[in-house]
Design a protein around this motif. Structure first.
Motif, short mmCIF file in Angstrom:
data_model
loop_
_atom_site.label_atom_id
_atom_site.label_comp_id
_atom_site.label_asym_id
_atom_site.label_seq_id
_atom_site.Cartn_x
_atom_site.Cartn_y
_atom_site.Cartn_z
N MET A 150 76.06 95.02 16.91
CA MET A 150 76.38 96.25 17.62
C MET A 150 77.71 96.13 18.37
O MET A 150 78.04 95.07 18.89
CB MET A 150 75.28 96.57 18.63
CG MET A 150 74.04 97.20 18.03
SD MET A 150 72.90 97.70 19.34
CE MET A 150 71.61 98.44 18.33
N PRO A 151 78.45 97.23 18.44
CA PRO A 151 79.68 97.20 19.24
C PRO A 151 79.40 96.79 20.69
O PRO A 151 78.30 97.03 21.21
CB PRO A 151 80.17 98.65 19.17
CG PRO A 151 79.57 99.19 17.92
CD PRO A 151 78.25 98.52 17.78
N ALA A 152 80.37 96.18 21.30
CA ALA A 152 80.21 95.69 22.66
C ALA A 152 80.09 96.84 23.66
O ALA A 152 80.62 97.94 23.46
CB ALA A 152 81.40 94.82 23.04
N ILE A 153 79.42 96.56 24.75
CA ILE A 153 79.38 97.49 25.88
C ILE A 153 80.78 97.57 26.47
O ILE A 153 81.38 96.54 26.82
CB ILE A 153 78.36 97.03 26.92
CG1 ILE A 153 76.94 97.07 26.33
CG2 ILE A 153 78.44 97.89 28.19
CD1 ILE A 153 75.86 96.46 27.20
N GLU A 154 81.29 98.77 26.56
CA GLU A 154 82.67 98.97 26.99
C GLU A 154 82.80 99.35 28.46
O GLU A 154 83.85 99.14 29.08
CB GLU A 154 83.30 100.11 26.15
CG GLU A 154 83.28 99.86 24.66
CD GLU A 154 83.39 101.15 23.87
OE1 GLU A 154 83.46 102.23 24.50
OE2 GLU A 154 83.39 101.08 22.62
N ARG A 155 81.72 99.93 28.99
CA ARG A 155 81.83 100.49 30.34
C ARG A 155 80.46 100.47 31.01
O ARG A 155 79.43 100.68 30.38
CB ARG A 155 82.35 101.94 30.24
CG ARG A 155 82.52 102.67 31.56
CD ARG A 155 83.25 104.00 31.34
NE ARG A 155 82.60 104.83 30.34
CZ ARG A 155 81.59 105.66 30.62
NH1 ARG A 155 81.09 105.73 31.84
NH2 ARG A 155 81.06 106.41 29.65
N LEU A 156 80.47 100.18 32.31
CA LEU A 156 79.27 100.25 33.13
C LEU A 156 79.65 100.92 34.44
O LEU A 156 80.57 100.46 35.13
CB LEU A 156 78.70 98.86 33.38
CG LEU A 156 77.38 98.75 34.15
CD1 LEU A 156 76.66 97.46 33.82
CD2 LEU A 156 77.57 98.84 35.67
N VAL A 204 72.70 104.07 36.75
CA VAL A 204 73.62 103.22 35.99
C VAL A 204 73.82 103.85 34.62
O VAL A 204 72.85 104.21 33.94
CB VAL A 204 73.08 101.79 35.84
CG1 VAL A 204 73.93 101.00 34.85
CG2 VAL A 204 73.07 101.09 37.19
N GLU A 205 75.09 103.97 34.21
CA GLU A 205 75.42 104.43 32.87
C GLU A 205 76.24 103.36 32.17
O GLU A 205 77.19 102.81 32.75
CB GLU A 205 76.20 105.74 32.93
CG GLU A 205 75.39 106.89 33.55
CD GLU A 205 76.19 108.16 33.67
OE1 GLU A 205 76.22 108.95 32.71
OE2 GLU A 205 76.82 108.35 34.75
N VAL A 206 75.84 103.05 30.94
CA VAL A 206 76.61 102.11 30.11
C VAL A 206 77.01 102.83 28.83
O VAL A 206 76.33 103.75 28.38
CB VAL A 206 75.82 100.83 29.79
CG1 VAL A 206 75.59 100.00 31.03
CG2 VAL A 206 74.49 101.16 29.12
N ALA A 207 78.13 102.41 28.26
CA ALA A 207 78.64 103.09 27.06
C ALA A 207 79.17 102.07 26.06
O ALA A 207 79.72 101.03 26.43
CB ALA A 207 79.74 104.06 27.44
N ALA A 208 78.98 102.41 24.78
CA ALA A 208 79.52 101.60 23.68
C ALA A 208 79.65 102.48 22.46
O ALA A 208 78.69 103.15 22.06
CB ALA A 208 78.60 100.41 23.38
N ALA A 209 80.84 102.51 21.87
CA ALA A 209 81.09 103.21 20.61
C ALA A 209 80.58 104.65 20.64
O ALA A 209 79.99 105.13 19.68
CB ALA A 209 80.45 102.44 19.45
N GLY A 210 80.80 105.31 21.73
CA GLY A 210 80.43 106.72 21.84
C GLY A 210 78.99 106.96 22.24
O GLY A 210 78.60 108.11 22.50
N VAL A 243 78.09 92.20 32.18
CA VAL A 243 77.56 93.10 31.14
C VAL A 243 78.65 93.58 30.18
O VAL A 243 78.45 93.58 28.96
CB VAL A 243 76.85 94.30 31.79
CG1 VAL A 243 76.46 95.34 30.75
CG2 VAL A 243 75.63 93.83 32.58
N VAL A 244 79.77 94.00 30.71
CA VAL A 244 80.81 94.57 29.86
C VAL A 244 81.33 93.50 28.89
O VAL A 244 81.64 92.38 29.27
CB VAL A 244 81.97 95.13 30.71
CG1 VAL A 244 83.14 95.56 29.82
CG2 VAL A 244 81.47 96.31 31.55
N GLY A 245 81.36 93.86 27.63
CA GLY A 245 81.79 92.94 26.59
C GLY A 245 80.65 92.30 25.83
O GLY A 245 80.87 91.63 24.82
N THR A 246 79.41 92.50 26.30
CA THR A 246 78.26 91.93 25.59
C THR A 246 77.68 92.93 24.60
O THR A 246 77.90 94.14 24.70
CB THR A 246 77.15 91.51 26.56
OG1 THR A 246 76.67 92.66 27.26
CG2 THR A 246 77.65 90.49 27.57
N SER A 247 76.91 92.43 23.67
CA SER A 247 76.22 93.29 22.72
C SER A 247 74.90 93.76 23.30
O SER A 247 74.20 92.97 23.95
CB SER A 247 75.94 92.53 21.42
OG SER A 247 74.99 93.23 20.62
#
Length: 370
Positions: A10-16, A44-50, A75-79
């Motif tokens: 899965m794409p990495a978590i980009e934002r928290l 808490v909101e996290v985002a990855a690949a839309g 967290v950011v950068g992990t799958s």
């Protein structure tokens, strides 16, 4: 496999991003040990690949600072597939800060958001990711604050029963001399077959709790929650052993880590174990507590935050009920698209929606931003 995302997973978590909401109650409320006029919620909101994941905890606003200053970098950068490793790293990072209370609320909200994101990216409801064991789970109506008049208490509890709930819960312990009167009025307002629960929030001493349990049994009460402080595991066991067989002793809402469930389970402190996904290190922690309960053949009931517990309740064999707590029901219906209402006293997930099935109503949330 590295916990950092690669092109094969899965794409990495980009934002928290954490945020704090402070929601006033309709009027001041109280239980056996506390008075309040607002509820604080950390989102808490996290985002990855839309895709976007949502988590939350009913905790102190300081949890948002813990998330922002310590957990975000972990967290950011992990799958999202590496959620267990991420969960362990968050726990390690807060070791010296203490992992109970505020820190546990912070980890819980982040972990929930990651699980929601993972299910969103799989385009599956969370219950399907976990593996469903039932289509719905019983909900019991919860409120009955000690700040209510007798008339308000009767109206609310009978309203829960009219909505199809098979059990309702009221608060006791603030004015012990009035507890029997209030319990009797509540029982009289309920139809036969609807169970009456009481919750002291740790207000009593051991012998006082035993006396209340005796009187409650005569009135048909079937559930006595936190008769003594939940830190007094031996006291809970004493009350459990001394109470009539028809009165189940429940506690566990302040379990902040899975291992803290041990004294309740192994020590025989309760008839019903409780856990709260917004406090017990999130979905990952709740799953571990549920496994412990199942291993010891102990029923598990989810504490408050109904929107956060529906999928867990339908996926875990040990779970027997969810708490339909009026404060949180009002907040979640107001803030979340997709919040579910009980049907014939049961809550079920919306299988047409991925993840936990809820999304934040940003305009509403902005009204309460702190």
């Amino acid at each position: 496999m590295s916990p950092r995302a690669s092109t094969t997973e899965m794409p990495a978590i980009e934002r928290l991003e954490p945020s704090v909401l402070v929601i006033p109650t309709p009027a001041p409320e109280s239980d056996g040990t506390l008075v309040w006029d607002h509820t604080t919620m950390v989102i808490v909101e996290v985002a990855a690949a839309g895709a976007h994941g949502l988590g939350y905890s009913y905790t102190h606003a300081a949890a948002a600072a813990v998330i922002e200053q310590t957990l975000a970098d972990i967290v950011v950068g992990t799958s999202p597939l590496a959620h267990t490793h991420t969960w362990m790293e968050m726990r390690r990072a807060l070791r010296n800060a203490g992992t109970g209370g505020i820190a546990a609320g912070a980890i819980s909200a982040v972990d929930m958001a990651i699980w929601d994101l993972r299910a969103q990216m799989l385009d599956l409801p969370l219950v399907s990711v976990l593996g469903a064991v039932r289509a719905s789970v019983p909900a019991y109506g919860s409120g009955g604050f000690t700040s209510y008049s007798i008339a308000e208490l009767e109206k609310q509890l009978s309203g829960f029963a009219a909505a199809g709930m098979g059990a309702v819960k009221m608060k006791v312990g603030r004015e012990p001399a009035r507890d029997v009167e209030r319990m009797a009025a509540a029982r009289a307002a309920l139809p036969a077959g609807v169970e009456l629960y009481i919750d002291a929030n740790g207000a009593y001493r051991r012998k006082q709790a035993l006396s209340v349990a005796d009187r409650a049994s005569v009135l048909g009460v079937t559930w006595f929650e936190e008769p003594v402080t939940s830190d007094d595991h031996e006291g809970l066991r004493v009350v459990r052993d001394g109470a009539a067989s028809g009165v189940r002793i429940a506690a566990g809402e302040y379990i902040y880590a899975p291992e803290h469930a041990g004294p309740y389970v192994i020590g025989g402190a309760v008839d019903v174990l409780q856990a709260d996904v917004t406090r017990c290190f999130g979905v990952t922690g709740f799953l571990r507590i549920a496994a412990m309960a199942e291993a010891f053949n102990l029923p598990l009931s989810a504490h408050t935050a109904p929107a956060a517990h529906i999928h867990l309740g339908c996926a875990l064999p040990a779970v027997i009920s969810l708490e339909h707590f009026v404060d949180h029901v009002r907040i979640e219906e107001m803030l979340f698209d997709g919040a579910r209402a009980p049907v014939a006293g049961n809550l079920s997930p919306d299988l047409s929606r991925a993840g936990m099935g809820i999304s934040l109503r940003r305009t509403e949330a902005a009204r309460f931003a702190a």
